[in-house]
Motif scaffolding. Structure first.
Motif, PDB file in Angstrom:
ATOM      1  N   ALA A  56       0.818  -1.217   0.000  1.00  0.00           N
ATOM      2  CA  ALA A  56       0.000   0.000   0.000  1.00  0.00           C
ATOM      3  C   ALA A  56       0.852   1.268   0.000  1.00  0.00           C
ATOM      4  O   ALA A  56       0.559   2.224  -0.733  1.00  0.00           O
ATOM      5  CB  ALA A  56      -0.942   0.001   1.197  1.00  0.00           C
ATOM      6  N   ILE A  57       1.898   1.327   0.810  1.00  0.00           N
ATOM      7  CA  ILE A  57       2.693   2.559   0.897  1.00  0.00           C
ATOM      8  C   ILE A  57       3.357   2.862  -0.437  1.00  0.00           C
ATOM      9  O   ILE A  57       3.435   4.027  -0.867  1.00  0.00           O
ATOM     10  CB  ILE A  57       3.732   2.452   2.030  1.00  0.00           C
ATOM     11  N   THR A  58       3.820   1.826  -1.127  1.00  0.00           N
ATOM     12  CA  THR A  58       4.440   2.032  -2.433  1.00  0.00           C
ATOM     13  C   THR A  58       3.439   2.607  -3.422  1.00  0.00           C
ATOM     14  O   THR A  58       3.740   3.570  -4.150  1.00  0.00           O
ATOM     15  CB  THR A  58       5.001   0.703  -2.965  1.00  0.00           C
ATOM     16  N   VAL A  59       2.232   2.034  -3.466  1.00  0.00           N
ATOM     17  CA  VAL A  59       1.201   2.526  -4.380  1.00  0.00           C
ATOM     18  C   VAL A  59       0.839   3.969  -4.050  1.00  0.00           C
ATOM     19  O   VAL A  59       0.740   4.830  -4.938  1.00  0.00           O
ATOM     20  CB  VAL A  59      -0.050   1.631  -4.321  1.00  0.00           C
ATOM     21  N   LEU A  60       0.644   4.268  -2.776  1.00  0.00           N
ATOM     22  CA  LEU A  60       0.219   5.613  -2.383  1.00  0.00           C
ATOM     23  C   LEU A  60       1.299   6.649  -2.635  1.00  0.00           C
ATOM     24  O   LEU A  60       1.004   7.804  -2.960  1.00  0.00           O
ATOM     25  CB  LEU A  60      -0.199   5.614  -0.912  1.00  0.00           C
ATOM     26  N   THR A  61       2.548   6.269  -2.482  1.00  0.00           N
ATOM     27  CA  THR A  61       3.635   7.196  -2.781  1.00  0.00           C
ATOM     28  C   THR A  61       3.615   7.575  -4.261  1.00  0.00           C
ATOM     29  O   THR A  61       3.820   8.745  -4.616  1.00  0.00           O
ATOM     30  CB  THR A  61       4.992   6.578  -2.405  1.00  0.00           C
ATOM     31  N   ALA A  62       3.353   6.603  -5.120  1.00  0.00           N
ATOM     32  CA  ALA A  62       3.232   6.906  -6.548  1.00  0.00           C
ATOM     33  C   ALA A  62       2.023   7.796  -6.819  1.00  0.00           C
ATOM     34  O   ALA A  62       2.087   8.719  -7.653  1.00  0.00           O
ATOM     35  CB  ALA A  62       3.133   5.607  -7.345  1.00  0.00           C
ATOM     36  N   LEU A  63       0.913   7.560  -6.113  1.00  0.00           N
ATOM     37  CA  LEU A  63      -0.292   8.372  -6.312  1.00  0.00           C
ATOM     38  C   LEU A  63      -0.108   9.807  -5.837  1.00  0.00           C
ATOM     39  O   LEU A  63      -0.814  10.711  -6.294  1.00  0.00           O
ATOM     40  CB  LEU A  63      -1.477   7.733  -5.591  1.00  0.00           C
ATOM     41  N   ALA A  64       0.824  10.020  -4.922  1.00  0.00           N
ATOM     42  CA  ALA A  64       1.083  11.392  -4.454  1.00  0.00           C
ATOM     43  C   ALA A  64       1.491  12.297  -5.607  1.00  0.00           C
ATOM     44  O   ALA A  64       1.259  13.509  -5.576  1.00  0.00           O
ATOM     45  CB  ALA A  64       2.166  11.380  -3.376  1.00  0.00           C
ATOM     46  N   ALA A  65       2.089  11.710  -6.637  1.00  0.00           N
ATOM     47  CA  ALA A  65       2.568  12.500  -7.772  1.00  0.00           C
ATOM     48  C   ALA A  65       1.466  12.851  -8.756  1.00  0.00           C
ATOM     49  O   ALA A  65       1.648  13.746  -9.593  1.00  0.00           O
ATOM     50  CB  ALA A  65       3.679  11.731  -8.500  1.00  0.00           C
ATOM     51  N   VAL A  66       0.316  12.172  -8.673  1.00  0.00           N
ATOM     52  CA  VAL A  66      -0.753  12.416  -9.644  1.00  0.00           C
ATOM     53  C   VAL A  66      -2.026  12.937  -8.976  1.00  0.00           C
ATOM     54  O   VAL A  66      -3.086  12.978  -9.592  1.00  0.00           O
ATOM     55  CB  VAL A  66      -1.058  11.141 -10.464  1.00  0.00           C
ATOM     56  N   THR A  67      -1.926  13.322  -7.709  1.00  0.00           N
ATOM     57  CA  THR A  67      -3.025  13.968  -6.990  1.00  0.00           C
ATOM     58  C   THR A  67      -2.462  15.184  -6.259  1.00  0.00           C
ATOM     59  O   THR A  67      -1.262  15.292  -6.049  1.00  0.00           O
ATOM     60  CB  THR A  67      -3.675  13.010  -5.970  1.00  0.00           C
ATOM     61  N   GLU A  68      -3.357  16.084  -5.834  1.00  0.00           N
ATOM     62  CA  GLU A  68      -2.905  17.314  -5.183  1.00  0.00           C
ATOM     63  C   GLU A  68      -3.465  17.496  -3.774  1.00  0.00           C
ATOM     64  O   GLU A  68      -2.803  18.074  -2.912  1.00  0.00           O
ATOM     65  CB  GLU A  68      -3.295  18.535  -6.022  1.00  0.00           C
ATOM     66  N   HIS A  69      -4.680  17.034  -3.531  1.00  0.00           N
ATOM     67  CA  HIS A  69      -5.358  17.307  -2.265  1.00  0.00           C
ATOM     68  C   HIS A  69      -5.788  16.051  -1.522  1.00  0.00           C
ATOM     69  O   HIS A  69      -6.015  16.092  -0.312  1.00  0.00           O
ATOM     70  CB  HIS A  69      -6.598  18.171  -2.505  1.00  0.00           C
ATOM     71  N   LEU A  70      -5.928  14.964  -2.205  1.00  0.00           N
ATOM     72  CA  LEU A  70      -6.508  13.750  -1.652  1.00  0.00           C
ATOM     73  C   LEU A  70      -5.595  13.110  -0.616  1.00  0.00           C
ATOM     74  O   LEU A  70      -4.399  12.906  -0.863  1.00  0.00           O
ATOM     75  CB  LEU A  70      -6.757  12.757  -2.792  1.00  0.00           C
ATOM     76  N   GLY A  71      -6.157  12.783   0.554  1.00  0.00           N
ATOM     77  CA  GLY A  71      -5.401  12.041   1.548  1.00  0.00           C
ATOM     78  C   GLY A  71      -5.085  10.639   1.053  1.00  0.00           C
ATOM     79  O   GLY A  71      -5.815  10.071   0.237  1.00  0.00           O
ATOM     80  N   LEU A  72      -3.989  10.062   1.560  1.00  0.00           N
ATOM     81  CA  LEU A  72      -3.497   8.765   1.096  1.00  0.00           C
ATOM     82  C   LEU A  72      -3.287   7.880   2.310  1.00  0.00           C
ATOM     83  O   LEU A  72      -2.318   8.053   3.054  1.00  0.00           O
ATOM     84  CB  LEU A  72      -2.194   8.951   0.312  1.00  0.00           C
ATOM     85  N   VAL A  73      -4.205   6.929   2.524  1.00  0.00           N
ATOM     86  CA  VAL A  73      -4.223   6.144   3.765  1.00  0.00           C
ATOM     87  C   VAL A  73      -3.847   4.690   3.472  1.00  0.00           C
ATOM     88  O   VAL A  73      -4.497   4.018   2.666  1.00  0.00           O
ATOM     89  CB  VAL A  73      -5.609   6.204   4.432  1.00  0.00           C
ATOM     90  N   ALA A  74      -2.820   4.206   4.159  1.00  0.00           N
ATOM     91  CA  ALA A  74      -2.341   2.839   3.998  1.00  0.00           C
ATOM     92  C   ALA A  74      -2.668   2.019   5.229  1.00  0.00           C
ATOM     93  O   ALA A  74      -2.485   2.471   6.360  1.00  0.00           O
ATOM     94  CB  ALA A  74      -0.828   2.837   3.776  1.00  0.00           C
ATOM     95  N   THR A  75      -3.146   0.804   5.014  1.00  0.00           N
ATOM     96  CA  THR A  75      -3.320  -0.155   6.101  1.00  0.00           C
ATOM     97  C   THR A  75      -1.998  -0.897   6.299  1.00  0.00           C
ATOM     98  O   THR A  75      -1.499  -1.518   5.366  1.00  0.00           O
ATOM     99  CB  THR A  75      -4.424  -1.166   5.770  1.00  0.00           C
ATOM    100  N   VAL A  76      -1.441  -0.807   7.507  1.00  0.00           N
ATOM    101  CA  VAL A  76      -0.169  -1.474   7.788  1.00  0.00           C
ATOM    102  C   VAL A  76      -0.241  -2.109   9.169  1.00  0.00           C
ATOM    103  O   VAL A  76      -0.704  -1.494  10.133  1.00  0.00           O
ATOM    104  CB  VAL A  76       1.023  -0.495   7.725  1.00  0.00           C
ATOM    105  N   ASN A  77       0.241  -3.338   9.267  1.00  0.00           N
ATOM    106  CA  ASN A  77       0.117  -4.138  10.480  1.00  0.00           C
ATOM    107  C   ASN A  77       1.169  -3.760  11.519  1.00  0.00           C
ATOM    108  O   ASN A  77       2.360  -3.689  11.222  1.00  0.00           O
ATOM    109  CB  ASN A  77       0.257  -5.616  10.107  1.00  0.00           C
ATOM    110  N   ALA A  78       0.715  -3.539  12.759  1.00  0.00           N
ATOM    111  CA  ALA A  78       1.632  -3.207  13.848  1.00  0.00           C
ATOM    112  C   ALA A  78       2.230  -4.441  14.491  1.00  0.00           C
ATOM    113  O   ALA A  78       3.155  -4.326  15.304  1.00  0.00           O
ATOM    114  CB  ALA A  78       0.903  -2.382  14.914  1.00  0.00           C
ATOM    115  N   THR A  79       1.724  -5.619  14.148  1.00  0.00           N
ATOM    116  CA  THR A  79       2.227  -6.851  14.743  1.00  0.00           C
ATOM    117  C   THR A  79       3.506  -7.316  14.057  1.00  0.00           C
ATOM    118  O   THR A  79       4.426  -7.808  14.708  1.00  0.00           O
ATOM    119  CB  THR A  79       1.165  -7.963  14.652  1.00  0.00           C
ATOM    120  N   PHE A  80       3.579  -7.144  12.748  1.00  0.00           N
ATOM    121  CA  PHE A  80       4.677  -7.722  11.982  1.00  0.00           C
ATOM    122  C   PHE A  80       5.667  -6.698  11.459  1.00  0.00           C
ATOM    123  O   PHE A  80       6.516  -7.029  10.629  1.00  0.00           O
ATOM    124  CB  PHE A  80       4.116  -8.529  10.809  1.00  0.00           C
TER     125      PHE A  80
END
Length: 441
Positions: free
Chosen positions: A76-100
């Protein structure tokens, strides 16, 4: 009366039973173009954020990979980082596990996304006690279920200390030399707890919004306390009827009030539109049966029965056998959301008998997440009423069709919400935290 502003997030399908893979208009679940289309459509509709779930392991049924999982799920973080370049205002939220994961590494990744996006990063913090998923990681499924939130709470405390280790004035310009200077203690951190002992210097300066926005899902007593006491800025709610949703809303706000907090409440939702209510209802029936095939219905019920149900006719009655909760898991890698299978099966049998449901009909009734069905005006009315009556603060909107399904909502429902003053007509702030009306915890 001042109207509550509806918070909107868009959830792009992935590995689930709600996406209609067979639709000729369906696109790739992993091609970057699909993510771009969905994110840019959400931004066009003035949504607050774009949300990606997480899949850390390919799920199995009786030792075989789920058909749905063959498409995989990218990071998710990789995809959202790429999307940061093609959006201007939209928040980018990644689901990431705190256990692993480990706090330093993840805090650095999220802080980097926050910088590259200009302050639009968010983290949906999740936990796991699943040894099956944990087998992909060094420590395996080492956490007892009751310890998940203990680790998550401390994990978040470490991450916040790291994000706060830089002050806004830690980098200053030296006019004489024409260079930038870093204060000696910038980025220094030292944390000693039961779960983590870390110290050093954080490599990433303070981000534009101070800290990424934190989201969380959890309806257990432990989850609600974590949500209220100092955890997330927003909480995903599973409740879709107004009475249940209002009760959950009140409970969270009452728990959070002593801490001076008021987390946003956001249930997931889907929609089906038509020119008339009858047309929308017929379209919903067609979509529901495309989403949950006969085979899919058997598998969904197997998650509760914990046994092979392939021998039962999907168009026949519910299985006449009892669940076997103490047997080895028949479905691996899927969250178990029904703590008492016997009670759940008894409830489902009563529903099936009262409505004369087949096995497949019952699966559609139980697992379908389409709550808003009707004309654009009817859907806008119901969405708005749900929020104005404190059933939630907004919704995470999904669609059965990837990636273009959200277009219909943006084009037909969003303008109606804007006309009544319940949804912004433009972005007011420069960060996700600004647009959600949040301060740093």
């Amino acid at each position: 009366m001042t109207r509550k502003q509806i918070i909107l997030g868009h959830y792009l399908g992935g590995v689930n039973h709600s996406t209609v893979w067979s639709d000729p208009a369906a696109g790739s679940q992993i091609d970057f173009a699909s993510f771009v289309h969905a994110a840019q459509a959400a931004e066009r509709g003035k949504f607050d954020f774009f949300f990606l779930a997480e899949g850390l392991a390919l799920r199995e049924r009786d030792g075989q990979i789920f058909d749905q999982d063959v498409i995989g799920r990218p990071d998710a973080i990789t995809v959202l980082t790429a999307l940061a370049a093609v959006t201007e205002h939209l928040g980018l939220v990644a689901t990431v596990n705190a256990t692993f994961n480990e706090p330093y590494e993840l805090a650095r990744q999220l802080a980097t996304l926050d910088h590259l996006s200009g302050g639009r990063a968010g983290w949906n913090i999740v936990t796991s006690s699943d040894a099956f998923t944990g087998g992909n990681f060094r420590r395996g499924g080492f956490l007892k279920r009751e310890d998940r939130y203990v680790r998550a709470e401390e994990f978040l405390a470490v991450a916040r200390q790291l994000w706060d280790s830089w002050n806004p004035d830690d980098i200053v310009a030296d006019q004489a030399s024409g260079t930038f200077l870093r204060r000696p203690d910038a980025g220094a951190f030292d944390f000693a707890g039961k779960q983590f002992t870390v110290n050093g210097r954080f490599t990433t300066p303070r981000s534009p919004q101070g800290q990424p926005v934190i989201l969380q899902a959890g309806i257990s007593s432990e989850g609600r306390e974590f949500a209220a006491g100092g955890g997330p800025d927003a909480i995903f709610s599973p409740y879709h009827t107004l009475a249940e949703a209002q009760a959950f809303y009140r409970d969270i706000q009452q728990r959070a009030a002593p801490y001076g907090r008021a987390p946003k409440i956001l249930p997931g939702a889907s929609f089906v539109l038509g020119d008339t209510l009858a047309e929308a209802e017929e379209r919903h029936r067609e979509i529901s049966r495309a989403q949950i095939t006969g085979r899919g219905a058997q598998i969904l019920l197997e998650t509760v029965w914990n046994r092979d149900l392939s021998g039962f006719d999907p168009d026949g009655p519910l299985p006449d056998v009892d669940p076997t909760p103490d047997a080895p898991l028949f479905i691996q890698g899927r969250a178990r959301i029904h703590p008492d299978p016997f009670a759940t099966v008894a409830e489902w049998r009563a529903i099936a008998e009262a409505n004369k449901y087949s096995l497949r009909d019952l699966a559609i009734h139980v697992f379908s997440r389409t709550e808003f069905i009707g004309t654009p005006t009817q859907v806008a009315d119901r969405l708005d009423a749900f929020v104005q009556n404190d059933g939630s603060d907004g919704f995470i909107i999904g669609s059965h069709l990837t990636p273009t399904g959200i277009d219909e909502f943006v084009d037909k429902v969003v303008p109606l919400l804007q006309e009544r003053g319940s949804l912004r007509t433009d972005y007011e702030g420069s960060t996700l935290r600004d647009n959600l009306g949040l301060t740093v915890s």
